[in-house]
Write an enzyme that holds these catalytic residues in place. Structure first.
Site, short mmCIF file in Angstrom:
data_model
loop_
_atom_site.label_atom_id
_atom_site.label_comp_id
_atom_site.label_asym_id
_atom_site.label_seq_id
_atom_site.Cartn_x
_atom_site.Cartn_y
_atom_site.Cartn_z
CG ASN A 242 24.75 89.99 3.39
OD1 ASN A 242 24.73 88.87 2.88
ND2 ASN A 242 23.75 90.85 3.27
CD1 TRP A 243 30.82 87.42 2.24
CD2 TRP A 243 31.22 85.45 1.25
NE1 TRP A 243 32.03 86.97 2.69
CE2 TRP A 243 32.31 85.76 2.11
CE3 TRP A 243 31.26 84.26 0.53
CZ2 TRP A 243 33.41 84.91 2.24
CZ3 TRP A 243 32.35 83.42 0.68
CH2 TRP A 243 33.41 83.75 1.52
CE LYS A 244 24.53 92.98 0.23
NZ LYS A 244 23.94 94.25 -0.09
CG HIS B 163 19.87 92.37 4.03
ND1 HIS B 163 19.62 93.01 2.84
CD2 HIS B 163 21.11 92.74 4.41
CE1 HIS B 163 20.69 93.72 2.51
NE2 HIS B 163 21.60 93.59 3.45
CD GLU C 103 20.52 93.52 -0.68
OE1 GLU C 103 20.94 92.36 -0.57
OE2 GLU C 103 21.28 94.52 -0.70
CD GLU D 169 22.44 96.21 6.86
OE1 GLU D 169 23.64 96.19 6.62
OE2 GLU D 169 21.62 95.48 6.30
N GLY E 255 24.79 99.47 -0.48
CA GLY E 255 25.27 99.21 -1.84
C GLY E 255 25.24 100.44 -2.72
CB SER F 156 28.29 102.47 1.65
OG SER F 156 27.32 102.16 0.66
N GLY G 182 28.56 94.64 3.25
CA GLY G 182 28.20 93.98 2.00
C GLY G 182 29.39 93.97 1.04
N GLY G 183 29.42 94.93 0.14
CA GLY G 183 30.44 94.97 -0.93
C GLY G 183 31.86 94.76 -0.45
C1 PEP Z 1 24.47 95.02 3.42
O1 PEP Z 1 24.11 94.42 2.44
O2 PEP Z 1 24.09 94.67 4.55
C2 PEP Z 1 25.35 96.18 3.23
C3 PEP Z 1 25.55 96.97 4.26
O3 PEP Z 1 25.88 96.34 1.99
P1 PEP Z 1 27.00 97.43 1.55
O4 PEP Z 1 28.09 97.36 2.60
O5 PEP Z 1 27.47 96.98 0.20
O6 PEP Z 1 26.33 98.75 1.54
#
Ligand code: PEP
Length: 249
Positions: free
Chosen positions: A9-11, A94, A96, A166, A172, A212, A233-234
């Site tokens: 997920n590049w957000k 998600h 966010e 999640e 994040g 993470s 994500g990251g």
């Molecule tokens: C996400 O945004 O779905 C996520 C899991 O982010 P991160 O891996 O950065 O925690």
């Protein structure tokens, strides 16, 4: 049969040039696992990403969509628009989106219905806040999120759904659920599905963990029997890290 999936997920990251660069770096990586690989760039780069990965083992997916077919919803994107450029999978719910854009179980149920009506696959995200876990309410919260948004569906719809657990406190933040915490919740999610839809739906459901996940912890998390992949994500913004996670299976 459930699948292994690793979805990035590049957000709201990467303009066109960075998207081109990251995709060309992703193409240089070697996949040694059986995981399906997905990337979710931002809307403006979906078409470009889709075109440039046509020949590759990478599915380009969307981060969100609206539940309406079309109309006066300024700034929104419909399922039909996504389908018109070849996108077949969408992330919905998600944390966010829930936290900053007021998405609720009710609005998500509508989005799920619309996506399924368009024969799209849904990666449905949910997870508890830190306060829920501290209060020992994580299972109740997760159970309600799943029931409220998905339990109006027929069993056959679940072939087109992937679940992504999640925990909000792990997204994040650098905090990861321990492999045991992830396994316990994934087993609980499967049990919740089984109670309503039976063993086959529960056993066939692909359940991703997100929060993470990094090259250093992916192997241990993915080694758990009910963890079928990751929503990343990251670490998805770096091609080598992302493929280290893909290859952790
Ligand atoms: C996400 O945004 O779905 C996520 C899991 O982010 P991160 O891996 O950065 O925690």
């Amino acid at each position: 049969m459930r699948k292994h999936i690793v979805a990035g997920n590049w957000k709201m990251n990467n303009g066109l040039i960075q998207t081109e660069t990251l995709i060309s770096e992703l193409k240089q990586q070697t996949k040694t696992s059986d995981a399906e690989v997905m990337i979710a760039p931002t809307f403006t780069n979906l078409w470009h990403a889709f075109e440039s990965t046509r020949q590759d083992d990478i599915e380009v997916i969307a981060q969100n969509m609206h539940f309406a077919e079309h109309g006066a919803y300024t700034g929104e994107i419909s399922a039909g628009m996504l389908k018109s450029i070849g996108i077949k999978t969408v992330i919905l719910g998600h944390s966010e989106r829930r936290a900053y854009f007021n998405e609720t179980d009710e609005s998500l149920a509508k989005k799920v219905n619309t996506a399924l009506a368009h024969n799209m696959r849904v990666i449905f995200c949910f997870g508890e806040e830190l306060s829920d876990r501290k209060a020992g309410n994580e299972e109740t919260v997760v159970e309600n999120q799943i029931k409220n948004a998905l339990f109006h569906l027929e069993a056959s719809a679940f072939k087109h759904i992937v679940l992504a657990y999640e925990p909000v406190w792990a997204i994040g933040t650098g905090e990861t659920a321990s492999p045991e915490q992830a396994q316990d919740m994934h087993a609980f999610i499967r049990k919740t599905l089984k109670s309503k839809y039976g063993e086959t739906v529960a056993n066939d459901m692909t359940i991703l963990y997100g929060g993470s996940v990094k090259p250093g912890n992916a192997k241990e998390i993915f080694s758990k029997p009910d963890v079928d992949g990751g929503l990343i994500g990251g670490a998805a913004l770096n091609a080598e890290d992302f493929y280290a996670i893909v290859n952790a299976f």
